[in-house]
Scaffold this motif. Structure first.
Motif, short mmCIF file in Angstrom:
data_model
loop_
_atom_site.label_atom_id
_atom_site.label_comp_id
_atom_site.label_asym_id
_atom_site.label_seq_id
_atom_site.Cartn_x
_atom_site.Cartn_y
_atom_site.Cartn_z
N LYS A 233 0.83 -1.20 0.00
CA LYS A 233 0.00 0.00 0.00
C LYS A 233 0.87 1.26 0.00
O LYS A 233 0.61 2.20 -0.76
N ARG A 234 1.90 1.27 0.83
CA ARG A 234 2.76 2.45 0.90
C ARG A 234 3.49 2.67 -0.42
O ARG A 234 3.60 3.80 -0.91
N THR A 235 3.99 1.60 -1.02
CA THR A 235 4.69 1.72 -2.29
C THR A 235 3.78 2.26 -3.38
O THR A 235 4.15 3.16 -4.15
N PHE A 236 2.56 1.76 -3.43
CA PHE A 236 1.60 2.22 -4.44
C PHE A 236 1.23 3.68 -4.21
O PHE A 236 1.23 4.49 -5.15
N TYR A 237 0.92 4.03 -2.96
CA TYR A 237 0.56 5.42 -2.65
C TYR A 237 1.70 6.38 -2.97
O TYR A 237 1.47 7.45 -3.55
N SER A 238 2.92 6.02 -2.58
CA SER A 238 4.04 6.96 -2.64
C SER A 238 4.66 7.09 -4.03
O SER A 238 5.11 8.17 -4.40
N TYR A 239 4.65 5.99 -4.80
CA TYR A 239 5.41 5.99 -6.04
C TYR A 239 4.56 5.87 -7.31
O TYR A 239 5.11 5.97 -8.41
N TYR A 240 3.24 5.68 -7.14
CA TYR A 240 2.41 5.55 -8.33
C TYR A 240 1.13 6.39 -8.26
O TYR A 240 0.69 6.92 -9.27
N LEU A 241 0.55 6.52 -7.07
CA LEU A 241 -0.70 7.27 -6.95
C LEU A 241 -0.44 8.76 -6.75
O LEU A 241 -1.02 9.60 -7.45
N ARG A 242 0.41 9.11 -5.80
CA ARG A 242 0.66 10.52 -5.48
C ARG A 242 1.79 11.14 -6.27
O ARG A 242 1.81 12.34 -6.50
N ASP A 243 2.75 10.34 -6.67
CA ASP A 243 3.92 10.88 -7.35
C ASP A 243 4.57 9.77 -8.16
O ASP A 243 4.39 8.60 -7.88
N MET A 244 5.31 10.17 -9.18
CA MET A 244 6.08 9.21 -9.97
C MET A 244 7.47 9.78 -10.17
O MET A 244 7.64 10.98 -10.35
N SER A 245 8.46 8.90 -10.10
CA SER A 245 9.84 9.31 -10.26
C SER A 245 10.60 8.16 -10.91
O SER A 245 10.01 7.15 -11.32
N LEU A 246 11.90 8.32 -11.01
CA LEU A 246 12.72 7.25 -11.57
C LEU A 246 12.58 5.97 -10.76
O LEU A 246 12.61 4.86 -11.30
N ALA A 247 12.38 6.12 -9.44
CA ALA A 247 12.21 4.95 -8.57
C ALA A 247 10.96 4.16 -8.95
O ALA A 247 10.91 2.94 -8.75
N SER A 248 9.95 4.82 -9.50
CA SER A 248 8.72 4.15 -9.90
C SER A 248 8.97 3.18 -11.05
O SER A 248 8.21 2.22 -11.24
N ILE A 249 10.01 3.44 -11.83
CA ILE A 249 10.39 2.55 -12.94
C ILE A 249 11.38 1.50 -12.46
O ILE A 249 11.33 0.34 -12.87
N GLU A 250 12.28 1.91 -11.57
CA GLU A 250 13.33 1.00 -11.11
C GLU A 250 12.76 -0.23 -10.41
O GLU A 250 13.25 -1.35 -10.63
N LEU A 251 11.73 -0.04 -9.59
CA LEU A 251 11.21 -1.17 -8.81
C LEU A 251 10.59 -2.26 -9.68
O LEU A 251 11.02 -3.42 -9.62
N PRO A 252 9.57 -1.96 -10.51
CA PRO A 252 8.97 -3.05 -11.29
C PRO A 252 9.94 -3.65 -12.31
O PRO A 252 9.94 -4.88 -12.51
N LEU A 253 10.76 -2.79 -12.93
CA LEU A 253 11.71 -3.32 -13.91
C LEU A 253 12.75 -4.20 -13.22
O LEU A 253 13.12 -5.27 -13.74
#
Length: 328
Positions: A233-253
């Motif tokens: 939940k925290r990962t989704f809220y922080s990196y995909y719902l509220r904001d997106m950054s390079l980290a949002s790509i690094e994790l799933p890839l």
């Protein structure tokens, strides 16, 4: 201690032998003390009403047993309704020293934190006084808590000695926070969602004849499931719902490459060993490259997440808005 209205909440369940002593050691800096009788079989609420002489004490009775989290939140609501600025939570079993309240509220009053919590692991000399099983259990829970809450700089997540700014309480979804022993960790998860600043306060604990209701062997499975839930939940809220950054790509890839490399390599290793043949250099290179690149991307995400710990207290903004409204 400034003009702040400081209140103390004491959840009361099977602590009849200690609660009066805890109240007696609370200093004059505190305005009101809320003893929350969480449907205690010892009727500790009535006991306090009959024996306490301190006029600051108010007893709150829960109609049913809600657990330490539910009792604490009942105290939070009562304190906020009565105009508290900072609310401190102290357990009623005598393990915590109420004379430390000033140290817990000081960072909040100074505008350095929104929430403070105790850390019994700060002084290495004092760690030896902690029972070995409790020491091990808290170490494991602390590691899981870092991942699920996002507060990588905190330790001792189950510590119940806390202080919180009333404006932060008003913005917390109290009805969603876990009522029982996961309360202390779950509230950290909710605080991270608000981007609240949390600070550890060094403290010692006493271990006497009190009986802890927290059994590591009984709650480790429940805690693990809830930590996994909060991590997603925290990962989704922080990196995909509220904001997106390079980290949002690094994790799933990174996860995809790591899984592909591991599964692909494992499968071909099994086939090669079964057939007695050596895997080709290309197969080995592809498996190793995907696994290593995936691991590197996951580590890069973790580095970003560790550096993403909230640093600016949110109640400053709330105070600024309130002051602005007063001068309009």
């Amino acid at each position: 201690m400034s003009n702040m209205n400081i209140s103390v909440v004491i959840p009361s369940y099977k602590v009849k032998a200690h609660v009066l002593d805890v109240i007696a050691r609370i200093g004059p800096e505190v305005s009101l003390i809320y003893v929350v009788d969480d449907r205690c079989p010892q009727q500790s609420g009535l006991y306090v009403q009959e024996h306490v002489q301190d006029p600051r004490v108010k007893v709150v009775f829960n109609e049913r047993n809600l657990g330490v989290g539910g009792a604490t939140m009942a105290g939070y609501r009562a304190a906020v309704e009565d105009g508290a600025d900072v609310v401190v939570k102290v357990d009623g079993d005598g393990q915590m020293d109420p004379t430390l309240i000033g140290q817990f509220v000081a960072p909040i009053i100074a505008g350095e934190a929104d929430y403070t919590k105790g850390n019994r692991f700060f002084d290495l000399d004092e760690i030896g006084n902690m029972p070995l099983l409790r020491l091990f259990g808290n170490s494991v829970l602390s590691l899981m808590s870092k991942v699920s809450t996002g507060y990588w700089d905190l330790f001792d997540p189950t510590n119940g000695f806390t202080a919180i700014h009333a404006n932060v309480i008003r913005h917390l979804p109290l009805h969603k926070i876990s009522n029982r022993y996961f309360f202390e960790t779950d509230i950290l998860f909710r605080l991270y969602s608000l981007r609240a600043v949390v600070a550890d306060i060094p403290m010692d604990s006493k271990y006497g004849d009190e009986v802890s209701g927290l059994k590591i062997s009984q709650i480790i499975g429940e805690f693990l499931c809830k930590h996994v839930r909060n991590t997603f939940k925290r990962t989704f809220y922080s990196y995909y719902l509220r904001d997106m950054s390079l980290a949002s790509i690094e994790l799933p890839l990174g996860v995809l490459l790591f899984l592909f490399g591991s599964i692909f390599g494992g499968y071909h290793w099994y086939e090669s060993s079964k057939l007695g043949q050596t895997a080709s250099a290309g197969t080995v290179m592809l498996s190793g490259l995907c696994t290593l690149v995936g691991l590197q991307l996951i580590l890069a995400f973790l580095a970003h997440d560790i550096n993403n710990v909230p640093r600016r207290p949110i109640f400053r903004k709330l105070f600024a808005k309130k002051i602005k409204e007063q001068f309009q």
